[in-house]
Write a protein that holds these residues in place. Structure first.
Motif, PDB file in Angstrom:
ATOM      1  N   PRO A  67      -8.743  37.669  62.470  1.00  0.00           N
ATOM      2  CA  PRO A  67      -7.525  37.961  61.719  1.00  0.00           C
ATOM      3  C   PRO A  67      -7.203  39.445  61.620  1.00  0.00           C
ATOM      4  N   GLU A  68      -8.179  40.304  61.866  1.00  0.00           N
ATOM      5  CA  GLU A  68      -7.930  41.747  61.790  1.00  0.00           C
ATOM      6  C   GLU A  68      -7.411  42.319  63.110  1.00  0.00           C
ATOM      7  N   HIS A  69      -7.538  41.558  64.180  1.00  0.00           N
ATOM      8  CA  HIS A  69      -7.246  42.118  65.489  1.00  0.00           C
ATOM      9  C   HIS A  69      -5.754  42.276  65.736  1.00  0.00           C
ATOM     10  N   ASP A  70      -5.374  43.453  66.203  1.00  0.00           N
ATOM     11  CA  ASP A  70      -4.006  43.749  66.626  1.00  0.00           C
ATOM     12  C   ASP A  70      -4.122  44.478  67.959  1.00  0.00           C
ATOM     13  N   PRO A  71      -3.727  43.840  69.073  1.00  0.00           N
ATOM     14  CA  PRO A  71      -3.896  44.463  70.385  1.00  0.00           C
ATOM     15  C   PRO A  71      -3.267  45.850  70.491  1.00  0.00           C
ATOM     16  N   ALA A  72      -2.212  46.088  69.712  1.00  0.00           N
ATOM     17  CA  ALA A  72      -1.513  47.372  69.781  1.00  0.00           C
ATOM     18  C   ALA A  72      -2.194  48.460  68.960  1.00  0.00           C
ATOM     19  N   ARG A  73      -3.189  48.074  68.110  1.00  0.00           N
ATOM     20  CA  ARG A  73      -3.817  49.065  67.215  1.00  0.00           C
ATOM     21  C   ARG A  73      -5.337  49.049  67.330  1.00  0.00           C
ATOM     22  N   GLU A  74      -5.822  48.793  68.544  1.00  0.00           N
ATOM     23  CA  GLU A  74      -7.272  48.749  68.723  1.00  0.00           C
ATOM     24  C   GLU A  74      -7.917  50.111  68.487  1.00  0.00           C
ATOM     25  N   GLY A  75      -7.225  51.185  68.874  1.00  0.00           N
ATOM     26  CA  GLY A  75      -7.765  52.518  68.649  1.00  0.00           C
ATOM     27  C   GLY A  75      -7.967  52.791  67.177  1.00  0.00           C
ATOM     28  N   GLY A 237     -13.135  37.552  54.663  1.00  0.00           N
ATOM     29  CA  GLY A 237     -12.329  37.941  55.815  1.00  0.00           C
ATOM     30  C   GLY A 237     -10.853  38.015  55.482  1.00  0.00           C
ATOM     31  N   ARG A 238     -10.372  37.057  54.680  1.00  0.00           N
ATOM     32  CA  ARG A 238      -8.949  37.051  54.305  1.00  0.00           C
ATOM     33  C   ARG A 238      -8.591  38.287  53.482  1.00  0.00           C
ATOM     34  N   GLN A 239      -9.440  38.602  52.505  1.00  0.00           N
ATOM     35  CA  GLN A 239      -9.158  39.747  51.642  1.00  0.00           C
ATOM     36  C   GLN A 239      -9.216  41.066  52.417  1.00  0.00           C
ATOM     37  N   ILE A 240     -10.217  41.202  53.266  1.00  0.00           N
ATOM     38  CA  ILE A 240     -10.333  42.429  54.056  1.00  0.00           C
ATOM     39  C   ILE A 240      -9.151  42.576  54.999  1.00  0.00           C
ATOM     40  N   ALA A 241      -8.755  41.482  55.661  1.00  0.00           N
ATOM     41  CA  ALA A 241      -7.617  41.534  56.586  1.00  0.00           C
ATOM     42  C   ALA A 241      -6.340  41.927  55.848  1.00  0.00           C
ATOM     43  N   GLN A 242      -6.141  41.390  54.652  1.00  0.00           N
ATOM     44  CA  GLN A 242      -4.946  41.721  53.860  1.00  0.00           C
ATOM     45  C   GLN A 242      -4.932  43.210  53.509  1.00  0.00           C
ATOM     46  N   SER A 243      -6.058  43.725  53.036  1.00  0.00           N
ATOM     47  CA  SER A 243      -6.125  45.141  52.681  1.00  0.00           C
ATOM     48  C   SER A 243      -6.062  46.029  53.913  1.00  0.00           C
ATOM     49  N   TRP A 244      -6.612  45.559  55.022  1.00  0.00           N
ATOM     50  CA  TRP A 244      -6.566  46.324  56.276  1.00  0.00           C
ATOM     51  C   TRP A 244      -5.126  46.500  56.745  1.00  0.00           C
ATOM     52  N   ARG A 245      -4.344  45.453  56.658  1.00  0.00           N
ATOM     53  CA  ARG A 245      -2.936  45.571  57.058  1.00  0.00           C
ATOM     54  C   ARG A 245      -2.189  46.544  56.150  1.00  0.00           C
ATOM     55  N   ASP A 250      -0.115  52.122  55.230  1.00  0.00           N
ATOM     56  CA  ASP A 250      -0.208  53.358  54.450  1.00  0.00           C
ATOM     57  C   ASP A 250      -0.401  54.580  55.337  1.00  0.00           C
ATOM     58  N   VAL A 251      -1.319  54.500  56.291  1.00  0.00           N
ATOM     59  CA  VAL A 251      -1.633  55.676  57.103  1.00  0.00           C
ATOM     60  C   VAL A 251      -0.623  55.883  58.222  1.00  0.00           C
ATOM     61  N   GLY A 252       0.067  54.807  58.623  1.00  0.00           N
ATOM     62  CA  GLY A 252       1.095  54.931  59.653  1.00  0.00           C
ATOM     63  C   GLY A 252       0.559  55.623  60.888  1.00  0.00           C
ATOM     64  N   ASN A 253       1.232  56.687  61.296  1.00  0.00           N
ATOM     65  CA  ASN A 253       0.814  57.451  62.470  1.00  0.00           C
ATOM     66  C   ASN A 253       0.248  58.805  62.075  1.00  0.00           C
TER      67      ASN A 253
END
Length: 288
Positions: A67-75, A237-245, A250-253
């Motif tokens: 649930p945390e994986h985003d192919p565009a934000r792997e870095g 996992g759900r809570q961490i994924a929610q806060s991770w998003r 928040d940090v943007g670019n």
């Protein structure tokens, strides 16, 4: 390092060649694992020599069901992910203790990725707690522009902080700074948390006889195991994924990803990082 890997050979019927995973990896081109506890979301390396380590370091996520994986934000995940999780666990611990009666959170080394993670999680999950970031004079602008803190000060300005009930989370490891925080807040400092060391040469024996609460080391893997037991791995996992998003938003670019190829580049980047020569607005990713 924390990063991504691709399965190039498999003797396990449920793990296919070509599948990608995320987890704790050596600074090397290959890793042999003995997969166990295999589920759709991940597996554990059961190799005998790795069992003395915390289970957190032996668990690998399977990206197809992560649930945390985003192919565009792997870095960003490689740079922030494990440090962010430490910040998440610190906030969970402090909130579960009702912040020890504190109304503000003091974070040293506020430009560090773990401090930024903690500030973001606290911003969303404990909005009534004021977040004060302490950093070196040269990093004040970067930390202010992150928008994660209610107030940003240089290390020299500790005495200007209002001494209301507070908890401190020290990421810097600078004994003289931590002593100054304890002395300034006195009885208003309700809890003193130590997390990692970014100025390891200054920790020394400088905490002997420090006033106020005893500085207590926070070991994230132990708290992660406790969280899994309290709410279960799925809810964790759900809570961490929610806060991770929320943190990514928040940090943007604010951090620019810099990519380098090969183990020699990893060595050079590591030396520069240890020497304090890497801009906090730059994130380094090593590729094969």
């Amino acid at each position: 390092m924390w990063g991504h890997a691709r399965v190039i050979e498999s003797n396990h019927p449920d793990i296919a060649v070509g599948e990608r995973i995320y987890g704790y990896l050596p600074m090397a081109s290959h890793l042999d694992v003995v997969p166990g506890k295999v589920t759709a979301s991940g597996f554990t390396d059961m190799a005998e020599h790795r069992q003395p380590m915390s289970p957190i370091y032996n668990q690998y996520s399977r990206l197809a069901a992560d649930p945390e994986h985003d192919p565009a934000r792997e870095g960003e995940r490689m740079i922030f992910g494990p440090l962010f999780k430490t910040g998440f666990l610190i906030e969970y611990f402090l909130r579960s203790e009702h912040w020890f009666g504190a109304t503000q959170l003091i974070l040293t080394s506020a430009s560090s990725k773990t401090a930024m993670g903690l500030a973001s999680v606290a911003r969303h999950r404990s909005p009534d707690v004021k977040r004060i970031g302490l950093t070196s004079a040269g990093n004040v602008r970067f930390v202010e522009e992150s928008g994660l803190y209610d107030q940003v000060l240089s290390y020299e300005a500790v005495d200007s902080i209002v001494a209301e009930p507070s908890v401190s989370v020290d990421f810097a490891g600078n004994a003289s700074l931590l002593r100054a925080i304890h002395q300034h807040f006195g009885a208003a400092l309700k809890y003193s948390c130590l997390v990692g060391v970014t100025h390891i040469e200054e920790r020394g024996e400088g905490l002997d006889g420090i006033s106020g609460p005893t500085p207590t080391l926070f070991f994230a893997p132990d708290h992660a195991v406790a969280l899994f037991k309290n709410v279960g791995p799925e809810e964790t996992g759900r809570q961490i994924a929610q806060s991770w998003r929320a943190f990514r938003a928040d940090v943007g670019n604010s951090v620019t990803i810099s990519r380098h190829a090969g183990l020699a580049a990893a060595r050079d980047a590591f030396v520069q990082m240890v020497g304090g020569k890497v801009d906090p607005a730059r994130g380094i990713v090593i590729e094969p």
